[in-house]
Design a protein around this motif. Structure first.
Motif, PDB file in Angstrom:
ATOM      1  N   GLU A 336      84.352   3.139  31.853  1.00  0.00           N
ATOM      2  CA  GLU A 336      83.532   1.929  31.701  1.00  0.00           C
ATOM      3  C   GLU A 336      82.449   1.862  32.780  1.00  0.00           C
ATOM      4  O   GLU A 336      81.327   1.405  32.516  1.00  0.00           O
ATOM      5  N   ARG A 339      79.645   4.140  31.609  1.00  0.00           N
ATOM      6  CA  ARG A 339      78.806   3.536  30.571  1.00  0.00           C
ATOM      7  C   ARG A 339      77.870   2.488  31.164  1.00  0.00           C
ATOM      8  O   ARG A 339      76.705   2.388  30.756  1.00  0.00           O
ATOM      9  N   GLY A 343      73.895   2.897  31.354  1.00  0.00           N
ATOM     10  CA  GLY A 343      73.312   1.975  30.380  1.00  0.00           C
ATOM     11  C   GLY A 343      72.256   1.056  30.959  1.00  0.00           C
ATOM     12  O   GLY A 343      71.925   0.036  30.355  1.00  0.00           O
TER      13      GLY A 343
END
Length: 428
Positions: A336, A339, A343
């Motif tokens: 996570e 990401r 991102g």
């Protein structure tokens, strides 16, 4: 100041106000309605109401003070009964309509092993709006669980009374609704409780079967959390409440973000109470979450965390404790974090607080970022210096730049960039 069962009864606490408007409507005692303006001042062994002018001997003022004292005497008797385990005595000051609520409160407090319970009257009673012949009195309760002589937690609760010729009668005890903490579990729920050497854990009868595992995990987590408490300030007992769906929405005011699995709320007296969300919490994740939340309870000051700019440090330390020494590459939230970083993360630690409606993976990434930043600082400076840095920033409210120079001996901008580079290297 410490307080125990064998200490003398505290004096009445009449607050010092510059002006007081007391509406005395003692209809049941046959006195007229009178408006008295005055100030409060200390006199002798308790504070006294001192009027601004010649109303010093006004009978309504004396009647209001006398009514408050008589209510306080009833509350003293009720407190003694609670500590003695005397349920009949606890109910005796109240009208029958209040007994069901009082029986539940009595049972919950006794299950929590209440050791200190004091009711302090802090002001004069006022006429209850829309309730002829009834009075409302704010009471400051102070309580300890399990440990006699703990530094008590305070709680302000409204009570309603009827004044009769012989003694006032308690009609109802309201729920506490302070913006800071909200309603305590023992005010509104039936509780079953288990107590260990370092923790007291409670839940509802419907979840009674979870108590043994919860207590075992809480006891193990407490030994970890103790390491993160300031010297001399290790909690006497960690207080843990395990909430079902209805209780999660009600205890401590509810209204938490949907992604919240647990939280620690300050209740004063140096205590934080931990709440876990039974919905979606698996036994496999319970021990990590308990280490995280109990570390908050051990490390945070009474006034809580400073704000969003240091969220990464507060949550990062709790995540570091939750990881309990496991290698970085085994941290459960690395995917996570990756990401989130890839991102469009801005590269600022002070901007990673997840929104209340953030998706679960973004939340996990934000917590993971905080963990990795703290982990880098620990690897660089060691736990002891990082805890001193945490205390300077979070407890003493020293600006982070000055705290970094004073405690870590390096400028914060450079250390911040080091943390960011460390995160990016691990997630590239």
């Amino acid at each position: 100041m410490t307080d125990g069962l064998d200490e003398p009864r505290p004096r009445r606490l009449w607050p010092v106000w510059t002006a007081l408007a007391v509406v005395v409507l003692l209809l049941t005692c046959g006195l007229p309605a009178v408006l008295v303006l005055g100030v409060l001042r200390e006199r002798g062994d308790r504070a006294a109401l001192a009027p601004v002018d010649a109303a010093a001997d006004d009978p309504a003022t004396r009647a209001g003070r006398d009514l408050a004292d008589r209510m306080a005497a009833e509350l003293d008797r009720q407190s003694d009964a609670l500590l003695a385990g005397d349920r009949a005595g606890f109910l005796a000051i109240a009208e029958p309509a209040a007994h069901a609520d009082l029986r539940r409160r009595f049972a919950a407090l006794r299950a929590l092993k209440v050791t200190t319970w004091r009711a302090e009257v802090t002001e004069l009673p006022t006429a209850a709006p829309g309730r002829a012949g009834e009075w409302r009195l704010l009471v400051r309760y102070q309580y300890c669980f399990v440990v006699p002589g703990c530094r008590p937690s305070p709680l302000l609760i409204g009570t309603r009374w009827r004044a009769t010729a012989d003694r006032p009668r308690l009609l109802a005890v309201e729920e506490s609704t302070s913006a800071e903490t909200g309603t305590r579990p023992w005010e509104v729920s039936d509780l079953v409780v288990a107590t260990g050497a370092r923790t007291v854990v409670a839940t509802t009868p419907a979840l009674r079967g979870r108590l043994p595992g919860l207590l075992a995990d809480a006891e193990a987590a407490a030994t970890v959390a103790d390491r993160y408490a300031p010297a001399g300030e290790i909690p006497d007992r960690y207080r843990v409440f395990y909430a079902g769906r209805a209780e999660w929405a009600r205890w401590y005011g509810g209204g938490r973000p949907k992604w919240t699995g647990g939280y620690a709320v300050t209740v004063g007296g140096g205590h934080h109470e931990v709440v876990l969300n039974a919905d979606g919490l698996t036994p496999a994740g319970q021990d990590d979450l308990l280490r995280h939340e109990l570390t908050h309870a051990a490390s945070l000051p009474d006034r809580g965390a400073p704000g969003k700019a240091t969220w990464w440090l507060v949550e990062g330390l709790a995540e570091y404790a939750g990881a309990d020494g496991q290698p970085v590459d085994r941290y459960g939230g690395l995917a996570e974090v990756r990401r989130l970083v890839q991102g469009g993360w801005t590269g600022r630690l002070d901007g990673i607080v997840p929104a209340d409606d953030a998706p679960a993976d973004q939340v996990a990434g934000s917590y993971g970022l905080g963990y990795l930043a703290v982990r880098h600082l620990v690897d660089r400076f060691g736990e002891e210096r990082v805890l001193a840095f945490f205390a300077a920033v979070v407890r003493d409210r020293i600006p982070i730049g000055r705290a970094a120079e004073q405690v870590l001996g390096e400028p914060w901008p450079a250390l911040h960039d080091e943390c960011v580079d460390y995160v990016r290297a691990l997630t590239s």
